[in-house]
Design an enzyme around this catalytic site. Structure first.
Site, short mmCIF file in Angstrom:
data_model
loop_
_atom_site.label_atom_id
_atom_site.label_comp_id
_atom_site.label_asym_id
_atom_site.label_seq_id
_atom_site.Cartn_x
_atom_site.Cartn_y
_atom_site.Cartn_z
N HIS A 990 -0.85 4.08 4.09
CA HIS A 990 -1.90 3.49 4.93
C HIS A 990 -1.38 3.46 6.37
O HIS A 990 -0.39 2.79 6.67
CB HIS A 990 -2.24 2.08 4.46
CG HIS A 990 -2.84 2.03 3.10
ND1 HIS A 990 -2.57 1.04 2.19
CD2 HIS A 990 -3.71 2.88 2.48
CE1 HIS A 990 -3.24 1.26 1.07
NE2 HIS A 990 -3.93 2.38 1.22
N GLU A 993 -0.27 0.26 8.32
CA GLU A 993 0.83 -0.55 7.79
C GLU A 993 2.15 -0.07 8.37
O GLU A 993 3.04 0.42 7.66
CB GLU A 993 0.82 -0.52 6.27
CG GLU A 993 -0.45 -1.15 5.69
CD GLU A 993 -0.60 -0.96 4.19
OE1 GLU A 993 0.32 -0.38 3.57
OE2 GLU A 993 -1.63 -1.38 3.65
N HIS A 1087 4.61 -0.85 1.46
CA HIS A 1087 3.30 -1.17 2.03
C HIS A 1087 3.40 -2.37 2.96
O HIS A 1087 4.44 -3.03 3.04
CB HIS A 1087 2.30 -1.50 0.91
CG HIS A 1087 1.70 -0.31 0.23
ND1 HIS A 1087 0.43 0.14 0.48
CD2 HIS A 1087 2.24 0.55 -0.67
CE1 HIS A 1087 0.18 1.21 -0.26
NE2 HIS A 1087 1.26 1.48 -0.97
N GLU A 1172 5.38 -5.03 -0.76
CA GLU A 1172 4.49 -5.44 0.31
C GLU A 1172 5.25 -6.29 1.32
O GLU A 1172 5.90 -7.27 0.96
CB GLU A 1172 3.32 -6.26 -0.26
CG GLU A 1172 2.49 -5.54 -1.31
CD GLU A 1172 1.37 -4.72 -0.66
OE1 GLU A 1172 1.29 -4.70 0.58
OE2 GLU A 1172 0.59 -4.11 -1.42
#
Length: 1300
Positions: A990, A993, A1087, A1172
């Site tokens: 992404h 990110e 991420h 994350e």
């Protein structure tokens, strides 16, 4: 004389003693009396309890025999029970004891007292007995009777009372006392009965109550409980509509009226009843049609004006609640605007702001005004991206297909369907929303066991996968070109090998405080490559009267001589003030195009710049490369030559820059005591950010020239050119001041009320680049036409306020979150407000302490080249710009959200950059990879870079291989080398990110360092890394999608080789490893997470997924290796930013096509994770209360590598580790995770959602802090120089199950 004084003192002392003694005696007597009375109360209470039970037994006996014949006894017993419930005594304490004891005995669990009383009420025909029982029930459900109301409902009390109401209404006239008691009790127990509305309608209670109200408008004693019961009836929408048809709305307006100090309780209840009725859209339309809306506003104004002492705030709040319910329909919002309700509520709210107790009125008013603010379309021609990229293959379905099939003439910004539909579906379920939420709670969790089991089919033929063999040359490498035998014979340790320069080992710890606990790294003595300096050479080689170039020309060579001659001619003094005034004009942008001229170079002078010098100047790349700083050295001498001038400020600036530019370590200047006798060739490694060996400005520009973008960018952003050093100070999560969000909302409302004060001037527009730019010196200038930039439009609203609109992802019409843009032409010490008005997420960490980041070019020139968290008055809320159903995925009535922040600039005419998070461009990655490849020792580290494919935009997608070179060419070492387990890492699928890229940078730098743990990792593992899965999205400033307009992390199930080449081929690499029985030991996809704090992991587990649902499965179906929890638990021990309690191992249906789930299920990697990292900060551990920065993110990447050491015993291949590392690991094995972390629902939000009905003046609710015991890092002596904490003994650590 002395004797008299002594006598007086003695008498005074004696009197004091006597008084104290008397006081103590009286106090003792008082306490003695109280205790005596309490003892009496206790005895009497015990007697009263037995008496109550006796009375209930007698009443039960009467009911079982003949209640009609023994009326007198029933009347007597019920009167006694009522007397006990209302017992009055001389001492107040006994009242509470006796009455509470009576209520408890009647409603206690297992007691039959309630059944006996209700049975008597149902069977008796005696009026007095009925009144006694009704009074008893009223006492039971009075103050603090919530639980007792539930008991009464559970025993069938609501049905019995409704039947009694029906029978009592047949009397002519009905007994007033009975009706008062019945309505009072029903109004209290009705909210506890979920089916009360239906029961009341079936028993005809609605008509009875309504008839009583109409016939007794002047009987306040009776009408008050009746109105309370009508409010309860109206909680059922069917009942509300029925009551509305029978004129209840009109009836309420007869009761409420202008300011009146009489019967305020009745007015309050009437307003509450009216508000409940107006929740029905049918009744709301009826109120508007009857013209009641202006009446409500008039009544509110009257109460506002006369209630000067604010004693009737609840009445004013009730009126506002009625207005709010009416404005839930489109017709009501129109009526509100037509009646000038916006001005009325705005003015009254402004008058209430000074009184804190009136905040509820201000909050409701702001909600009403925001709801009624006319929905505006975004001021853009289309919601699609400004940039267009034609796809080679257009999908047959999905959002991208809809986008391509949309007719050109369709206005996709707004359409008529955006208005809320006023049609209403009536339902009998008062708690429908709660039941829906309960049903949907686990809907996303996968319940199909077959879909959770591994799939043994790779999905592609082995012959097709052979093409990926070329990316694994390490499996057949024989190292004939390496001089391994000689090295094996002459080197006692890998660490003896000298490097070309240091590799930073990132850590976010404190400053070094001990020589014995430091990081070691090999260095090169007194040989600092020019490419490793922190600032570009163009600033290091500047001559006298230095001027910063406006553009950097990468092609023209002729301008070099003109620039050199110009620098040689300038011999005047320069003032800091002149630089501050003119820097923006000289630093507008850095061009990649040639625009040759020798006379257009503007130079810094001590005076003003002439008009002839205001033309842009250019500097060739050759000039940049040829310049050298003659006075640059490790001691930090001035960066600028002596003829530059004598101001002390510039001498200080030069000193700062000189110190930062020293990227090497002068070992001659080092104290010999800092070198370890046991490990020669190592020296102390400085804090990360002090050196930036991987940044090379010239190399960056060369790479940017080769990077392909859809807009064909011709400029380079200064932060990417200068580089970034993490600031040395902590950046804390700051709770915003009270009322900030409310203030911002009122400022937005003022746009409608005071429309003439709005400038509404377009100052930047990607849709019309030819739009004239103001040069009046009062307007900010914006730019986003550089790699990773995103800003579509800027509109000046007020003198110091700007609305900003973000660009959609290419081939998409949404995903607005990432921003990165340049601002110049500002004043200093003036607060500017920036509003990003087309955000889409309903909540953001900006509401909970997160700040945007800013990069100041002037600060970089002053020796601080760094992104910093900045801004004040930051908040995130729903605005009045509507999202079309096309943009909202078919959903109607959606609105955009505003991120607003205020910035006060420190320097006039600075050039500043703002971004959502720390930018990390594709060109930066390529530069870092090239520097790593240049700096590493090929005799020690096996490093290989390949390109697995070209993206849709024509950019190579790199894949890296990192491991250690075998010590010799003997068969045993080659066998060990070729059979090392694989660790497969990916990142940046992404584009928005960017934090994941900083974590990946920390991983890469650590793996390439000469740290002992890194050497051991390379000796044992082969790291296959794809550091950027979505280069095109990163380059073009997208937030989530690639050029295909799709989320690449949802394409892993069936990736298309033409539309998703990076995913298709990365999956192919994993499938090839599985086909040759070399399935990776660990797969991790880095991420970023926008809604939670800390760093955490998502994994995959059959058991934990099934445990979250009601699905039953046999034990054989739930057998799995519990090793998936090892890595997160180790990280929880060693990584300060990591939080185990935020981890989840549940497999959701919506995530079945993500990398984590597909690699787990199809490739068979048990330890398949998504890691994350927060954009915001941490709420636990060492960094609690801090915002996360690049230092902490890079540290997280290095800590992830350290955690992999724990997995070495789970493989069958031996590895050689230093004894010290083995000891450290044994300590870790004995250390149990001190945090229990049951799987959390990933659907839950880390923060409360910002709903429309939120108290906008209030700040975020307090978060529940996770109390984690800090344990020392197990790798401290080899990795983290900042770890000075005491190690806890094993006995102090609670023992938990540690899954291995």
């Amino acid at each position: 004389m002395h004797s008299c004084l002594e006598m007086e003192r003695f008498l005074e002392f004696k009197g004091t003693v006597c008084r104290r003694a008397t006081s103590d005696y009286l106090k003792w007597q008082s306490e003695r009396g109280i205790l005596a009375k309490m003892n009496k109360v206790k005895v009497s209470t015990e007697k009263g309890s037995s008496r109550i039970l006796g009375l209930l037994a007698q009443l039960e006996k009467i009911n079982s025999e003949s209640p009609l014949q023994d009326v007198e006894n029933a009347r007597y017993i019920t009167s006694k029970l009522l007397h006990l419930a209302q017992t009055q005594a001389a001492f107040p304490f006994s009242v509470l004891q006796a009455s509470e004891r009576t209520k408890k005995d009647i409603t206690a669990k297992g007691s039959t007292g309630m059944e006996v009383i209700l049975s008597t009420l149902e069977n008796t025909h005696d009026l007095q007995t009925t009144l006694n029982i009704l009074n008893i029930l009223n006492e039971l459900v009075s103050v603090a009777g919530g639980r007792r109301c539930g008991v009464l409902v559970s025993k069938g009390g609501s049905q019995i009372l409704l039947q009694l109401l029906f029978s009592a209404s047949k009397d002519s006239p009905p007994n007033e006392e009975v009706m008062v008691q019945l309505h009072s009790i029903l109004a209290k127990i009705g909210p506890k009965d979920k089916k009360f509305g239906v029961k009341a309608r079936i028993n005809g209670a609605l008509g009875i109550t309504l008839s009583l109200v109409k016939q007794n408008l002047q009987n306040f004693k009776l009408i008050l409980p009746c109105l309370q019961l009508l409010r309860v009836y109206s909680s059922n929408s069917v009942n509300a509509v029925s009551l509305g048809k029978n004129g209840v709305v009109e009836l309420m307006f007869k009761i409420i009226g202008p300011f009146n100090r009489k019967n305020t309780s009745l007015i309050k209840v009437s307003l509450d009843t009216l508000a409940a009725l107006l929740k029905s859209k049918t009744n709301a339309r009826r109120a508007v049609d009857r013209g009641y809306f202006p009446i409500l506003l008039t009544i509110y104004i009257d109460w506002h004006r006369h209630d000067t002492r604010h004693r009737h705030m609840l009445i004013r709040k009730g009126i506002l609640t009625c207005i709010r319910n009416i404005t839930c329909i489109k017709l009501g919002r129109k009526a509100f605007v037509d009646a000038e309700g916006m001005k009325v509520l705005y003015n009254t709210s402004q008058e209430c702001l000074s009184v804190r107790t009136l905040d509820p009125l201000v909050n409701i008013s702001s909600i009403i005004m925001r709801k009624c603010f006319p929905k505006n379309r975004l001021p853009i021609p289309t919601i699609k991206s400004v940039y267009h990229f034609q796809l080679p293959v257009i999908p047959t379905s999905g959002p991208v297909a809809q986008l391509y099939n949309l007719a050109p003439e369709v206005d996709d910004v707004v359409d008529e369907s955006d208005d809320t539909d006023d049609t209403e579906v009536e339902t009998d379920n008062e708690n429908e929303d709660e039941e829906k939420d309960e049903n949907k709670k686990n809907d996303d969790i996968e319940t199909d066991i077959n879909k959770l089991k591994p799939v043994h089919d790779l999905g592609r033929l082995i012959e097709e996968l052979e093409v990926y063999k070329q990316y694994f040359p390490e499996l057949t490498e024989d190292f004939q070109a390496y001089n391994l035998t000689e090295k094996s014979n002459t080197s006692a340790s890998r660490s003896d090998v000298k490097r070309a320069g240091p590799i930073i080992v990132p850590t976010a710890g404190e400053e070094l405080s001990s020589k014995s606990n430091v990081i070691k790294a090999t260095v090169k003595e007194n040989n600092t490559p020019e490419s490793q300096r922190i600032l570009p050479n163009v600033y290091q080689g500047a001559g006298p009267d230095h001027k910063l170039p406006t553009h950097i020309d990468l092609q023209n060579k002729e301008s070099k001589n003109s620039v050199n001659s110009l620098y040689s001619k300038q011999n005047r003094h320069t003032s800091t003030q002149c630089l501050n005034n003119e820097i923006a004009k000289g630093l507008d942008s850095m061009s990649l195009h040639c625009n040759n001229t020798s006379d257009n170079v503007k130079c810094w002078k001590s005076g003003c710049v002439s008009e002839s010098e205001n033309k842009p100047s250019f500097l060739t790349l050759g000039e940049t490369c040829s310049k050298t700083c003659q006075q640059l050295s490790g001691c930090g001498k001035s960066l600028f030559v002596s003829s530059f001038g004598q101001p002390p400020s510039w001498q200080q600036v030069g000193t700062q820059l000189g110190q930062l530019c020293c990227s090497g370590i002068d070992t001659d200047a080092e104290d010999e005591s800092s070198l370890s006798s046991e490990e020669p060739g190592f020296s102390e490694l400085p804090e990360p950010g002090v050196l930036q060996s991987l940044h090379d400005s010239d190399l960056y520009v060369e790479i940017v020239k080769k990077t392909k973008s859809v807009p064909e960018y011709s400029e380079v952003a200064y932060p990417d050119y200068f580089g970034h050093i993490a600031p040395p100070f902590k950046e804390l999560l700051v709770e915003r001041p009270y009322g900030v969000q409310r203030t911002k909302i009122f400022q937005d409302i003022e746009r409608l009320i005071h429309a003439n004060d709005i400038i509404d001037k377009i100052v930047y527009d990607l849709d019309f680049l030819s739009y004239p730019v103001s040069e009046d010196g009062e307007t900010l200038r914006f730019n986003s036409q550089f790699e990773s930039g995103n800003l579509r439009k800027a509109i000046q609203i007020r003198k110091f306020e700007y609305d900003l609109i973000l660009n959609s992802d290419i081939n998409s019409n949404h995903h607005h979150q990432w921003f990165y843009f340049e601002v110049s032409g500002m004043r200093n010490a003036v607060p500017y407000r920036f509003n990003i008005i087309n955000c889409e997420k309903s909540n953001s960490q900006f509401n909970y302490g997160m700040h945007p980041i800013m990069y100041s070019v002037q600060e970089a020139m002053l020796g601080n080249p760094q992104w910093v968290r900045t801004g004040t008055d930051i908040c995130y809320y729903k605005n009045h710009f509507s999202r079309s159903s096309i943009a909202a995925g078919g959903l109607k009535g959606k609105s955009y959200y505003t991120l607003t922040f205020t910035m006060t600039f420190s320097h006039k005419d600075d050039v500043c950059y703002f971004a959502y998070h720390y930018p990390y461009t594709y060109s930066t990655l390529q530069m870092h990879i090239q520097k790593l490849e240049t700096l590493h020792d090929p005799q020690q580290i096996y490093f290989r870079q390949d390109s697995i494919c070209e993206t849709l935009g024509g950019n190579p997608c790199p894949v890296l291989t990192i491991t250690s070179v075998p010590e010799s060419k003997c068969w045993e070492n080659l066998y060990q080398f070729r059979n090392r387990p694989y660790i497969f890492l990916t990142s940046r699928v992404h584009p928005g990110e960017s934090n994941s890229s900083w974590v990946m940078k920390g991983t890469l730098e650590f793996l390439m360092s000469n740290n002992l743990a890194a050497q051991s990792l390379r000796d044992f593992y082969i790291f296959k890394i794809v550091p950027m899965l979505n280069p095109d999205g990163v380059i073009n400033g997208s937030h989530r999608c690639s050029l295909s307009g799709e989320d690449l992390n949802r394409q892993w199930l069936t990736p298309n080789p033409e539309l998703h080449p990076t995913i298709y081929h990365t999956k192919g690499l994993l499938q090839y490893l599985a086909s040759i029985q070399r399935t990776p030991l660990v797969f991790c996809d880095y991420h970023g997470h926008s809604r939670k704090k800390n760093v955490f992991m998502y994994g995959c587990s059959i058991k934990e997924t099934v445990w979250q649902t009601d699905v039953s499965a046999s034990s054989c179906d739930l057998q799995e290796d519990l090793g998936y929890r090892t890595l997160p638990k180790v990280l929880n021990q060693i990584a300060p930013a990591f939080c185990m309690s935020s981890c989840s191992f549940v497999v959701e249906k919506s995530k079945e096509s993500t990398a984590r789930v597909v690699v787990w299920r199809e490739v068979g990697v048990t330890r398949s994770y998504t890691m994350e990292s927060t954009y915001c900060g941490c709420d636990q551990g060492k960094y609690k209360g801090q915002q996360i920065g690049t230092r902490e993110l890079e540290e997280m990447g290095a800590k992830f590598c350290i955690s992999l050491l724990r997995l070495k015993r789970l493989t069958s291949v031996e590895c050689r580790l230093p004894p010290s590392l083995l000891d450290v690991e044994n300590d870790l094995i004995d250390t149990r995770c001190n945090v229990t972390s049951p799987t959390t629902q990933v659907l839950d939000e880390d923060e409360p959602r910002c709903l429309e009905e939120i108290d906008y003046s209030a700040e975020s609710s307090d978060e529940q802090d996770i109390d984690l015991n800090e344990t020392a890092d197990f790798d401290a002596q080899y990795f983290d120089p900042s770890t000075q904490e005491e190690h806890r003994p094993d006995s102090d650590i609670p023992k938990r199950d540690f899954f291995l």
